[in-house]
Design a protein around this motif. Structure first.
Motif, short mmCIF file in Angstrom:
data_model
loop_
_atom_site.label_atom_id
_atom_site.label_comp_id
_atom_site.label_asym_id
_atom_site.label_seq_id
_atom_site.Cartn_x
_atom_site.Cartn_y
_atom_site.Cartn_z
N ILE A 56 0.87 -1.19 0.00
CA ILE A 56 0.00 0.00 0.00
C ILE A 56 0.90 1.23 0.00
O ILE A 56 1.62 1.49 0.96
CB ILE A 56 -0.94 0.00 1.22
N ARG A 57 0.87 1.97 -1.09
CA ARG A 57 1.77 3.10 -1.26
C ARG A 57 1.22 4.40 -0.70
O ARG A 57 1.96 5.25 -0.20
CB ARG A 57 2.07 3.25 -2.75
N CYS A 58 -0.10 4.56 -0.76
CA CYS A 58 -0.70 5.84 -0.38
C CYS A 58 -2.17 5.63 -0.03
O CYS A 58 -2.85 4.84 -0.69
CB CYS A 58 -0.57 6.81 -1.57
N ILE A 59 -2.64 6.33 0.99
CA ILE A 59 -4.07 6.40 1.31
C ILE A 59 -4.37 7.84 1.73
O ILE A 59 -3.67 8.41 2.57
CB ILE A 59 -4.49 5.47 2.47
N LYS A 60 -5.42 8.39 1.15
CA LYS A 60 -5.90 9.72 1.54
C LYS A 60 -7.41 9.65 1.62
O LYS A 60 -8.08 9.49 0.59
CB LYS A 60 -5.47 10.77 0.52
N ALA A 61 -7.93 9.76 2.82
CA ALA A 61 -9.38 9.65 2.98
C ALA A 61 -9.85 10.40 4.20
O ALA A 61 -9.28 10.27 5.28
CB ALA A 61 -9.79 8.18 3.09
N GLY A 62 -10.89 11.19 4.03
CA GLY A 62 -11.51 11.91 5.14
C GLY A 62 -10.89 13.26 5.40
O GLY A 62 -9.68 13.43 5.26
N MET A 63 -11.74 14.20 5.80
CA MET A 63 -11.28 15.56 6.10
C MET A 63 -11.49 15.94 7.55
O MET A 63 -10.84 16.83 8.06
CB MET A 63 -12.02 16.56 5.21
N ALA A 64 -12.43 15.29 8.21
CA ALA A 64 -12.74 15.62 9.60
C ALA A 64 -13.16 14.35 10.32
O ALA A 64 -13.71 13.44 9.72
CB ALA A 64 -13.86 16.66 9.67
N SER A 92 -4.69 1.04 -13.57
CA SER A 92 -3.31 0.59 -13.36
C SER A 92 -2.43 1.06 -14.50
O SER A 92 -2.81 0.99 -15.67
CB SER A 92 -3.24 -0.94 -13.29
N GLU A 93 -1.24 1.54 -14.14
CA GLU A 93 -0.21 1.85 -15.13
C GLU A 93 1.12 2.09 -14.42
O GLU A 93 1.15 2.47 -13.25
CB GLU A 93 -0.59 3.06 -15.99
N ASP A 94 2.19 1.82 -15.13
CA ASP A 94 3.55 2.03 -14.61
C ASP A 94 3.78 1.36 -13.25
O ASP A 94 4.44 1.92 -12.38
CB ASP A 94 3.87 3.52 -14.52
N GLY A 95 3.21 0.17 -13.06
CA GLY A 95 3.44 -0.59 -11.84
C GLY A 95 2.66 -0.14 -10.62
O GLY A 95 2.94 -0.57 -9.50
N VAL A 96 1.68 0.76 -10.82
CA VAL A 96 0.89 1.27 -9.70
C VAL A 96 -0.60 1.16 -10.03
O VAL A 96 -1.03 1.48 -11.13
CB VAL A 96 1.23 2.75 -9.40
N THR A 97 -1.37 0.71 -9.06
CA THR A 97 -2.83 0.66 -9.18
C THR A 97 -3.42 1.77 -8.34
O THR A 97 -3.06 1.92 -7.16
CB THR A 97 -3.37 -0.71 -8.74
N LYS A 98 -4.29 2.56 -8.94
CA LYS A 98 -4.93 3.69 -8.27
C LYS A 98 -6.41 3.40 -8.08
O LYS A 98 -7.09 2.98 -9.01
CB LYS A 98 -4.74 4.97 -9.09
N ILE A 99 -6.88 3.65 -6.87
CA ILE A 99 -8.28 3.43 -6.52
C ILE A 99 -8.87 4.75 -6.06
O ILE A 99 -8.42 5.33 -5.06
CB ILE A 99 -8.42 2.37 -5.41
N SER A 100 -9.86 5.22 -6.79
CA SER A 100 -10.60 6.42 -6.41
C SER A 100 -12.01 5.99 -6.06
O SER A 100 -12.70 5.39 -6.88
CB SER A 100 -10.64 7.42 -7.57
#
Length: 190
Positions: A56-64, A92-100
Motif C-alpha cells: 500500500i503506497r498511499c491512502i488519503k481519505a476523510g477531512m474531519a 493501473s499503469e507504470d506498476g501502480v494501481t490507483k483506486i478512487s
C-alpha cells in the motif's frame, strides 16, 4: 463572537481573539433547540496496523473526524486489470494501481444511510488481488468495521430508549510512519 470553524480547530475564533478584545460570553449550540436532555458519549480512536505496509503506497481519505467521507484514494504497488464498481474506479499503469472511491457524506453522529468512501475504497482494493497476508487481513478488517454503522465488528452494538443506537463510522484513513490507520468516530448510547 460567532465562529464557523468548529470542525477544524476554531481558527476564526483564534484570529478574533488575537485581534479584538475577548467577548464576555461565547456560546456554541450544538444540538436541537430548545432543550437538550442528554447527549451520546463520543469516543474516537485510530485503529493502527502493527506492522509497516509495503504493497500500500498511499491512502488519503476523510477531512474531519466527525464526517463520513465522500472521497477516498489509495495507491497499491503492482498492476491489475482496470475495473469499476458503483462507487469506485480502479486503474493501473507504470506498476501502480490507483483506486478512487466516492460516497455520500453524513455527520458521524448519524451515519446511517451514508455510503462511506473508505468502505468502498477498501472493498475495491481487496478485489484487485494485489494484497496478501497481513495487509489483506488489515484491509478486510477495515472493510468489516465499515460494513455497518453500529460497531458490529468491534463488538460494541448497544442501544437505549433515551439516546438510541450506538453508532460507529470510519471517518479518516491514511499512512503515518509506514503504518496505515482507520480513524473511528463512535457515538455511544447513554
Amino acid at each position: 463572537c460567532v465562529g464557523c470553524d468548529e470542525e477544524h480547530g476554531m481558527s476564526d475564533v483564534m484570529y478574533y481573539a488575537k485581534n479584538y478584545p475577548a467577548a464576555a460570553l461565547n456560546m456554541i449550540e450544538d444540538g436541537g433547540f430548545p432543550v437538550g436532555y442528554g447527549e451520546k458519549g463520543i469516543f474516537e480512536a485510530n485503529l493502527v496496523s502493527k506492522d509497516t505496509v509495503s504493497a500500500i503506497r498511499c491512502i488519503k481519505a476523510g477531512m474531519a473526524s466527525n464526517i463520513v467521507p465522500d472521497e477516498a484514494y489509495m495507491e497499491l504497488i503492482g498492476e491489475c486489470a482496470p475495473f469499476e464498481t458503483e462507487w469506485a474506479k480502479v486503474t493501473s499503469e507504470d506498476g501502480v494501481t490507483k483506486i478512487s472511491a466516492r460516497g455520500t457524506t453524513r455527520h458521524s453522529a448519524h451515519p446511517q444511510g451514508a455510503t462511506n468512501a473508505i468502505h468502498e475504497m477498501t472493498k475495491a482494493a481487496l478485489q484487485t488481488n494485489l494484497l496478501a497476508g497481513k495487509e489483506k487481513d488489515l484491509l478486510s478488517f477495515f472493510t468489516r468495521v465499515n460494513d455497518d454503522a453500529f460497531g458490529t465488528e468491534l463488538g460494541i452494538v448497544s442501544s437505549d430508549d433515551i439516546s438510541g443506537e450506538t453508532t460507529c463510522a470510519g471517518t479518516m484513513s491514511g499512512i503515518r510512519d509506514g503504518k496505515i490507520y482507520l480513524h473511528v468516530n463512535i457515538r455511544h448510547c447513554i
